[in-house]
Design a protein around this motif. Sequence first.
Motif: not given
Lengths: 207, 196, 177
Positions: B128-144
Amino acid sequence: MKPRNLLALFIIPMGLIIAAVPQNKTKPYKLTAEELLGEVNTRTQYVTPDAVADMIIKKDPSLRLIDVRSQDEFEKFSLPGAINIPVTDLLSDQYTDIINQDIKMNIFYSNGTLTSNEAWMITRQLGFSNNFVLEGGLNYWFDAILNPQKPASTSPDEEFAKYDFRKSAGGALGGGGAIQTTQNLGASSAKPMLKPGGKKKKASGGC
Amino acid sequence: MGPLAINEIISENTNLFLAFIIGIGFGFVLEQSGFSSSRKLAGVFYGYDTVVLKVFFTAAITGMLGLLFFSLFGWIDLNLVYVNPTYLTSAIVGGIIMGAGFIMGGYCPGTSFCGASIGKIDAIVFIGGLFIGVFIFGIGYDLWDGMYLASNLGSPKISTTLGMSDGIFAFLLILAALAMFWVAEWAEKKFPREEY
Amino acid sequence: MTKTKEVKQKKYLNPYVGGVLLGIVLLAANFVSGRGLGASGAIKSTVVTAVTAIVPSSTESSGFVKEFSESHKGNPMKTWLVFEMMGVLVGGFLSGAFAGRLKFKVEHSPQITSRKRLLLALGGGVLFGFGSQLGRGCTSGSALSGMAVLSLGGFITMMAIFGTAFALAYLFRKNWI
């Protein structure tokens, strides 16, 4: 015997063997001799100087001229925008991305067509596409583009159109004649279409 | 010959079917080796159980030797095998974040699926955490995405970077791994704990 | 949490044997598909599928989804890694069934509560998920598969993962020992 020692007994000799033998760097040929002969017979690899001149003038972004002569010759004279890959270095790793791709149209040229055909044949056998040969080489380029002969007055109109184009192209490309303002009829023959495929894509990213 | 899918010896669907079969093998071996247990996995960082180190390096060496020998026999064209690209910054920063996640969560993605398959609730939560982590990476993609794309070195091989042949590097890696195994077994004796 | 005799568990495989077998699986993956094993790629596919299903416009607005759809044509769930990870679930289950290890439980050190363990697992998962995207692959995709093909990035990622975990091990010792 301890499992670790048993493992070592297997992998150390295997490691020694693999360290001692030369690496297999052969690149397998992708085309059979018959297929290649078919392409040679239909002369599909040739691009006319008129087509090349037209692309140079129009700054066609897909064009990439590759001078397969030696570096000395390249420095003395080269076509505008050409890069130098001496045929002797053709297979070096640094040029792989240039000769094996499906975006640009690579046109090999040399003084005649012997060396450029060698380069084309090698790349073609490796299965690379989008590599072509400048018809007649630089020798014919000089005759046709940089120093065109005025056709006889009895010649058909197409000959004159071709001459006008060559005259203006030659002027633009640094030849003898002044640039004339005859209409540019785009007398060039249709440029060969890029053939996608051929290059095998590496598997895309994993995890 | 190989890689079969790229040389179009097998169809795309066969490739996916074989992916499933290979996955079964992957999951089976991971579970049999004890990778479904987070405490066993984390043991490597405290010296009481170094199974991760042993399995990991033995597998990498076996795979590497296999590929080199297959290439030697002409069974596989290594030019067509995917070599992970090296983006120096993101490899290091990503690795550091993953390392922190590893010691906190006790799993890595592959082993968490393996743990989940035998009913480890902590592994399911980890997924579950992995999905959240990937999702966070996705939504903030422009930041990093700057960091993500920084210092692209292409797809170099470590042997080329170090200026030696693949074979010699493989041999040195084997020696290094065996030395590590020796240290690991010493550590297991020094920090013993019972099996659970 | 120590030895419970009710469930008779088989012993784990010798790690070196397991390693050789895993290496053979890895070799098979490379031989068949031209790539190594992976795990986080399947999660990425699932996340992209879910996001595009809920917010269809994200294909254009999110650089992440856009980059993914450009590099993966067709259905994001019909990819190699998704099928492979489904296999992992089946394979792990089969192995657990053979060895008598199928059991719902939260595994943790006796020094902490299940609740704390689950919170840490969640946090670790979030970090790992994030890091695996940044590092272009997790321990299996980047480190293990990358090492087998001698990728420089694979070795760097491997050292970063294990180095960090070793460095932080002391802080988290209560969770495991």
